[in-house]
Enzyme design. Structure first.
Site, short mmCIF file in Angstrom:
data_model
loop_
_atom_site.label_atom_id
_atom_site.label_comp_id
_atom_site.label_asym_id
_atom_site.label_seq_id
_atom_site.Cartn_x
_atom_site.Cartn_y
_atom_site.Cartn_z
N ASP A 1 0.99 -1.09 -0.42
CA ASP A 1 -0.18 -0.08 0.04
C ASP A 1 0.96 1.22 0.05
O ASP A 1 1.62 1.77 1.03
CB ASP A 1 -1.34 -0.37 1.67
CG ASP A 1 -1.64 1.08 1.07
OD1 ASP A 1 -1.95 2.15 0.59
OD2 ASP A 1 -2.14 0.91 2.70
N LYS B 1 3.05 11.43 -3.26
CA LYS B 1 2.25 11.24 -4.33
C LYS B 1 1.04 11.94 -4.69
O LYS B 1 0.08 11.52 -5.89
CB LYS B 1 1.27 9.92 -3.61
CG LYS B 1 0.20 8.74 -4.16
CD LYS B 1 -0.28 8.47 -3.21
CE LYS B 1 -1.04 7.30 -3.64
NZ LYS B 1 -1.93 6.31 -2.45
N GLU C 1 -6.81 0.69 -4.46
CA GLU C 1 -6.67 0.24 -2.48
C GLU C 1 -8.74 0.18 -2.21
O GLU C 1 -8.30 -1.18 -1.35
CB GLU C 1 -6.32 2.20 -1.99
CG GLU C 1 -5.65 2.28 -2.39
CD GLU C 1 -4.78 3.67 -2.48
OE1 GLU C 1 -3.70 3.68 -2.80
OE2 GLU C 1 -5.99 4.29 -2.15
N ASP D 1 -12.75 4.60 1.83
CA ASP D 1 -11.40 4.79 2.10
C ASP D 1 -11.03 5.64 2.13
O ASP D 1 -10.57 6.95 0.96
CB ASP D 1 -10.62 4.03 0.95
CG ASP D 1 -9.12 4.28 1.24
OD1 ASP D 1 -8.27 4.22 2.15
OD2 ASP D 1 -8.13 3.20 0.27
#
Length: 715
Positions: A7, A68, A172, A196
């Site tokens: 992850d 990211k 994800e 999420d």
């Protein structure tokens, strides 16, 4: 060889491996189960993870975090420019791509975002190898469900730089659903919603789980919404407070902002378990200390916009999944930001008091699911059916996006369509790829383009080019084109880093698709009407030329039709934005001229191939009817003589039946035929006999055309 699941998060990352029939989290060298996605450079070394995180407040110019949020994006994006104001390190513009500059070993060094992400992945890889006791090369890496193609491509590139064979890029929330499914494999069929909310991204996915089949129903989200945005709000709030208190401007001090950010993140975490948190920073700016108390209520009010946004996304995703919220069996919380009490309170209220699923550690669920998928790719224990988050299509007519792969289509998938040329003798075709939910290309995101050359010259609309869109299990798009006649081919893998689908574009596309639904429908209708007129004109023109070559229509008729069709096509080229009503009227006008000329063919040619055998045999008597009467006279309106027989009257009565198929003047052709036969010298009895046969043919023709009316109208 053992494969692992990773992850790769905005704030923290996690790695896991599936062995002993279960997924296990791998701790880093400091014993922590999650690792900060952070890299720091000093005069003597490079630090990754926890050690790098500790450098954030002091060595801010060389400590890289939130990478990211930069990967796969362009430098000129508004959201990137906004982030740069809050980042402590320097970001340069290298061909419109973000390039990070640091001082490492007393030298100025630059890195692209994927290179920095590769450093974090390498750190996780080393931890996994130490834990497993052998070399690791295969990995499943997770990405946000709403990551676009460029962001996915650069993430995969980062994995390859780190020395991984990236088996799959897994969404994800889908990974989290796999972790949930393994924990609840004995529960039977279930509908679940994955919520999420991590450090930098937000995803909502609705899934069904039944008989080891994980099927994604719908997904939504925001690639720029997470805990970091809550921190940014706090930093902005407290910096303004500090400036007003001391009449200064600390916004230009990256050191002060970095230190304040660290304190805000700690306070945010504290407020998840307490109602108040203290912020104390010595010498924050110009030697001035900063000390304050921050309440949970103030924090919630400050970030209420983001909280509301998450609930609206949940509601929209359920609508797209066509599931009522009462049909959701479990709401699974994933990501560290789901620990915020207000988030949980709003979710529970939305789902009518349903108990939220909190059994799986929200920081670890994605990595556990990725590890399970890495094992599943080898053994095939379960089936995974993921989807496309936004529609993908090709530009046609210069401004219209024709969707090839629709939103929420299951992947991997392949879709093929045929496109054609827009000009006579066109030998090249420029193919532009777009992503979004609007009808006009200007409202969608351009992903890339390529040129297909070597098309054989032909009138416009004749050449046929096969366009193939292929999306693999990682969600990466591959587009190819092939000229069906010449065999020429070309392809593109959409990875142009200068053309990205930013958060602002996704939000705009989703909102505008609802707001401008009527406008989009009008554009689609205009496009449809334009295509129908163009197609009819081209077919009519070609048919006229073919029929004249076969001597079935006169030169005058052929020339008249070709000129009309050419005029129509010229008008269409000059009026591509014409109103649908105008386009339909132009088509009706052209039909009103073409149909009378073509209608005669139903009696003297088309009848033979469409009527029953006995009718075709009767019709054979009239093969040479044109020597008795020209085509125009048969199609013309005929007024019967007062002395017409009863048979004539009956025929006219039948021809005026409101349910008949075919032109209204067909019945009149009977009298024309009879008069023509008599005029050639045939006696009354012979003429009447042939006219009676004509009646039988005409009745059969009408009956046949009643059944094929829709098919014949296209003519």
């Amino acid at each position: 060889m053992t494969a692992i699941g990773i992850d790769l998060g905005t704030s923290y990352s996690c790695v896991a491996v599936f062995r002993n029939n279960r997924a296990e989290i791998i701790a880093n060298d400091e014993g922590n189960r999650v690792t900060p996605s952070c890299v720091s450079f000093t005069d003597t070394e490079r630090l990754i993870g926890d050690e790098a995180k500790s450098e954030e407040s002091m060595n801010y110019a060389n400590t890289l975090l939130q990478i990211k949020r930069l990967i796969g994006r362009t430098y000129d994006e508004e959201i990137v420019q906004k982030d740069l104001k809050l980042l402590g390190f320097e970001v340069l513009n290298k061909d419109n791509k973000p390039q990070i500059q640091v001082n490492y070993l007393n030298k100025v060094t630059t890195f692209y975002p994927e290179e920095v992400s590769a450093m974090v992945l390498t750190h996780l890889k080393e931890a996994a190898e130490a834990y497993i006791g052998s070399k690791v090369t295969d990995a499943v890496i997770t990405v946000p469900a709403y990551f676009n193609d460029s962001q996915r491509k650069e993430t995969k590139h980062a994995g390859e730089i780190a020395g991984f064979n990236v088996l799959q890029l897994l969404n994800e929330p889908t990974a989290a659903a796999i972790a949930y499914g393994i924990e609840n494999e004995d529960e039977g069929a279930r509908n679940i919603l994955i919520f999420d909310l991590g450090g930098g991204t937000f995803d909502v996915t609705v899934m069904s789980i039944k008989n080891n089949v994980f099927e994604v129903k719908a997904t939504g989200g925001d690639t720029h919404l997470g805990g970091e945005d809550l921190d940014n709000r706090m930093v902005d709030y407290f910096s303004k407070m500090f400036n007003e208190m001391h009449n200064v401007n600390m916004m230009n001090s990256k050191r002060a902002l970095s230190r304040l950010r660290v304190a805000c993140e700690a306070a945010k975490k504290k407020l998840s378990v307490a109602t108040h948190a203290k912020i104390q920073i010595d010498g924050l700016y110009n030697g001035i200390d900063f000390k304050t108390t921050f309440s949970r209520a103030t924090f919630e009010n400050l970030n209420n916009y983001y909280f509301d946004k998450t609930i609206k996304t949940v509601e929209k995703t359920l609508t797209e999944a066509m599931l009522d919220k009462n049909k959701i069996d479990d709401v699974v919380l994933v990501g560290g930001s789901t620990r915020i009490p207000k988030i949980r309170e709003m979710l529970q209220k939305f789902f009518s008091g349903k108990t939220l699923y909190k059994t799986i550690n929200p920081d670890e669920a994605v990595a556990l699911g990725a590890a399970a998928q890495a094992e599943n790719l080898k053994l095939g224990k379960f089936i995974l059916r993921d989807i496309v988050p936004l529609s993908l299509g090709v530009e046609v007519d210069g401004d219209f996006m024709s969707a090839v792969i629709l939103k929420n289509t299951k992947i991997p998938t392949t879709r093929t369509i045929n496109v054609t040329t827009a000009r006579d003798d066109q030998t090249t075709l420029n193919i532009s790829i777009y992503q979004g939910e609007r009808a006009a290309t200007i409202d969608n995101m351009f992903l890339g383009a390529f040129l297909l050359e070597g098309i054989l010259p032909a009138p416009r609309g004749v050449a046929s080019v096969e366009l193939c869109f292929e999306i693999d299990s990682s969600g990466i798009l591959d587009v190819s084109a092939r000229d069906m006649k010449s065999g020429q081919k070309n392809k593109i893998i959409i990875n142009d880093e200068k053309r990205l689908l930013a958060e602002k574009d996704i939000a705009r596309m989703t909102a505008d698709a609802e707001k401008f639904k009527q406008a989009d429908e009008e554009l689609r209708n205009q496009h449809k009407s334009k295509n129908e007129l163009e197609d009819f004109a081209l077919r009519t023109k070609q048919s006229a030329q073919d029929l004249y070559s076969d001597q079935k229509i006169t030169k005058h008729e052929e020339r008249h039709l070709v000129e009309l069709c050419t005029e129509t096509l010229t008008w269409l080229d000059l009026n591509k934005k014409a109103n649908p009503a105008v386009l339909k009227q132009k088509k009706i006008e052209l039909e009103s001229i073409a149909h009378p000329i073509f209608s005669q063919l139903y009696l003297f040619d088309h009848t033979k191939t469409n009527l029953p055998k006995n009718s075709r045999e009767n019709c054979a008597e009239f093969d040479n009817v044109e020597k008795f009467a020209d085509a125009d006279s048969i199609a013309a309106t005929w007024s019967p003589s007062p002395n017409s027989s009863t048979d004539d009257s009956t025929t006219f009565s039948n021809s005026n039946n409101e349910n008949r198929a075919g032109p209204s003047n067909w019945g009149n052709g009977r009298s024309t035929l009879r008069a023509s036969l008599i005029s050639t010298g045939q006696n009354e009895q012979e003429s009447l006999k042939k006219v009676t046969s004509y009646d039988q043919v005409l009745k059969s023709l009408r009956q046949k055309l009643k059944n094929t009316n829709d098919e014949e109208e296209d003519f």
